[in-house]
Design an enzyme around this catalytic site. Structure first.
Site, PDB file in Angstrom:
ATOM      1  N   GLU A  60      73.474  66.836 -13.251  1.00  0.00           N
ATOM      2  CA  GLU A  60      72.064  66.608 -13.595  1.00  0.00           C
ATOM      3  C   GLU A  60      71.262  66.253 -12.338  1.00  0.00           C
ATOM      4  OE1 GLU A  60      72.894  63.783 -16.701  1.00  0.00           O
ATOM      5  OE2 GLU A  60      73.698  65.419 -17.911  1.00  0.00           O
ATOM      6  N   GLY A  72      77.200  67.432 -22.574  1.00  0.00           N
ATOM      7  CA  GLY A  72      76.193  67.155 -23.600  1.00  0.00           C
ATOM      8  C   GLY A  72      76.045  68.267 -24.622  1.00  0.00           C
ATOM      9  N   SER A  83      81.504  66.415 -22.870  1.00  0.00           N
ATOM     10  CA  SER A  83      81.713  66.298 -24.317  1.00  0.00           C
ATOM     11  C   SER A  83      83.043  65.652 -24.697  1.00  0.00           C
ATOM     12  CB  SER A  83      81.560  67.676 -24.996  1.00  0.00           C
ATOM     13  OG  SER A  83      80.259  68.178 -24.808  1.00  0.00           O
ATOM     14  N   LYS A 122      73.857  57.344 -18.284  1.00  0.00           N
ATOM     15  CA  LYS A 122      72.684  58.154 -17.921  1.00  0.00           C
ATOM     16  C   LYS A 122      71.402  57.331 -18.100  1.00  0.00           C
ATOM     17  CE  LYS A 122      75.343  62.232 -18.958  1.00  0.00           C
ATOM     18  NZ  LYS A 122      75.387  63.634 -19.352  1.00  0.00           N
ATOM     19  N   HIS A 153      76.321  64.267  -9.553  1.00  0.00           N
ATOM     20  CA  HIS A 153      76.373  64.688 -10.959  1.00  0.00           C
ATOM     21  C   HIS A 153      75.530  65.959 -11.130  1.00  0.00           C
ATOM     22  CE1 HIS A 153      75.772  64.750 -15.279  1.00  0.00           C
ATOM     23  NE2 HIS A 153      76.823  63.951 -15.382  1.00  0.00           N
ATOM     24  N   ASN A 207      79.336  56.969 -18.370  1.00  0.00           N
ATOM     25  CA  ASN A 207      78.081  57.282 -17.686  1.00  0.00           C
ATOM     26  C   ASN A 207      76.964  57.213 -18.723  1.00  0.00           C
ATOM     27  OD1 ASN A 207      75.936  58.406 -16.336  1.00  0.00           O
ATOM     28  ND2 ASN A 207      76.824  60.463 -16.169  1.00  0.00           N
ATOM     29  N   GLU A 264      83.429  68.444 -14.045  1.00  0.00           N
ATOM     30  CA  GLU A 264      82.556  68.507 -15.206  1.00  0.00           C
ATOM     31  C   GLU A 264      81.903  69.882 -15.291  1.00  0.00           C
ATOM     32  OE1 GLU A 264      81.277  64.330 -16.466  1.00  0.00           O
ATOM     33  OE2 GLU A 264      79.817  64.994 -14.993  1.00  0.00           O
TER      34      GLU A 264
HETATM   35  P1  PGA Z   1      78.821  64.109 -21.996  1.00  0.00           P
HETATM   36  O1  PGA Z   1      78.406  63.851 -20.470  1.00  0.00           O
HETATM   37  O2  PGA Z   1      80.083  63.348 -22.245  1.00  0.00           O
HETATM   38  O3  PGA Z   1      77.658  63.589 -22.801  1.00  0.00           O
HETATM   39  O4  PGA Z   1      79.017  65.583 -22.160  1.00  0.00           O
HETATM   40  C1  PGA Z   1      79.379  63.753 -19.459  1.00  0.00           C
HETATM   41  C2  PGA Z   1      78.710  63.535 -18.131  1.00  0.00           C
HETATM   42  O5  PGA Z   1      77.649  64.113 -17.885  1.00  0.00           O
HETATM   43  O6  PGA Z   1      79.211  62.773 -17.282  1.00  0.00           O
END
Ligand code: PGA
Length: 254
Positions: free
Chosen positions: A96, A170, A210, A11, A94, A9, A164
């Site tokens: 976010e 992140g 992460s 983003k 997601h 992903n 998640e």
């Molecule tokens: P990350 O994000 O691996 O940077 O923690 C995962 C995600 O949001 O899908």
């Protein structure tokens, strides 16, 4: 047997040129890896160009979001119909999107239904916040998100769920393999209750938050974890390929 799936992903990262370079760098290091399904989810504006680069390879494309209407006066939105020519997968719900763009379970549900109706495979994200986790509310929160997200959806082994935990996204603070596996087996039970056991056994459930080349093995070693949704680490070709290769190795020796 569920085929392991690793999705990147990206983003809101990469210009068109950067996206093309990243794909090329991943392809250069890949050589095969057929036991793992590989999906890249770049920004919308790069999808068409990347589709060309991926032609003839085993890497598939996914979008990071979509709207639930086919077309019309929805300025700035992307229709599922626009995506079907380009993508196999679409990430939905997601955290976010839920947090910054106020997507509710009801909206996520409309998108999931639409994705199935139109032939896109949804990667439906669920996860609890740090507060919810610390208050011991992971189970009810996840149960609710899965039930609401899948309400009225016909059973399908094409569904992909990504667990998640928001506190792990992140932050560099991943869940442990055991923690993730416990919640993922809970998710599989919820799907079995909503749909049926046979379909729940086919649904792939990923861990996200992460994930890196250093910790992927811990997740892949768990029986219920079928792969990963990778954010930050998917922007580095060597890191992403390392995740793919370790997954292939671990899953094929199990
Ligand atoms: P990350 O994000 O691996 O940077 O923690 C995962 C995600 O949001 O899908």
């Amino acid at each position: 047997m569920r085929k392991p799936l690793i999705a990147g992903n990206w983003k809101m990262n990469t210009s068109l040129e950067e996206a093309k370079r990243l794909v090329q760098a991943i392809l250069n290091e890949l050589d095969g890896i057929d036991v793992v399904e590989k999906v890249l989810c770049p920004p919308f504006i790069s999808l068409a160009a990347i589709k060309e680069l991926l032609r003839g390879t085993s890497v598939e494309l996914g979008a990071q979001n979509m709207y639930f209407e086919d077309k019309g006066a929805y300025t700035g939105e992307i229709s599922p119909i626009m995506l079907t020519d380009l993508c196999d997968f679409v990430i939905l719900g997601h955290s976010e999107r839920r947090q910054y763009f106020f997507e509710t379970d009801e909206i996520v549900n409309k998108k999931v239904r639409k994705a199935f109706e139109i032939g896109l495979k949804p990667i439906v994200c669920v996860g609890e916040s740090l507060n919810e986790n610390e208050a011991g509310k992971t189970e009810p929160v996840i149960t609710n998100q899965v039930r609401e997200g899948l309400a009225g959806v016909r059973p399908s082994g094409q569904l992909v769920v990504a667990y998640e935990p928001i506190w792990a996204i992140g932050t560099g603070k991943a869940a442990t393999g055991k923690q993730a596996n416990a919640t993922i087996s809970l998710i599989r039970n919820i799907v079995a209750g909503l749909w049926n056991k046979e379909t729940a056994k086919e649904v792939r459930i990923l861990y996200g938050g992460s994930v890196t080349g250093n910790n992927i093995a811990e997740f892949i070693a768990e029986p219920d974890i079928d792969g990963a949704l990778v954010g930050g680490a998917s922007l580095k070709a060597n890191e992403f390929v390392s995740i793919l290769k370790q997954t292939a190795k671990l899953k094929s020796t199990r």
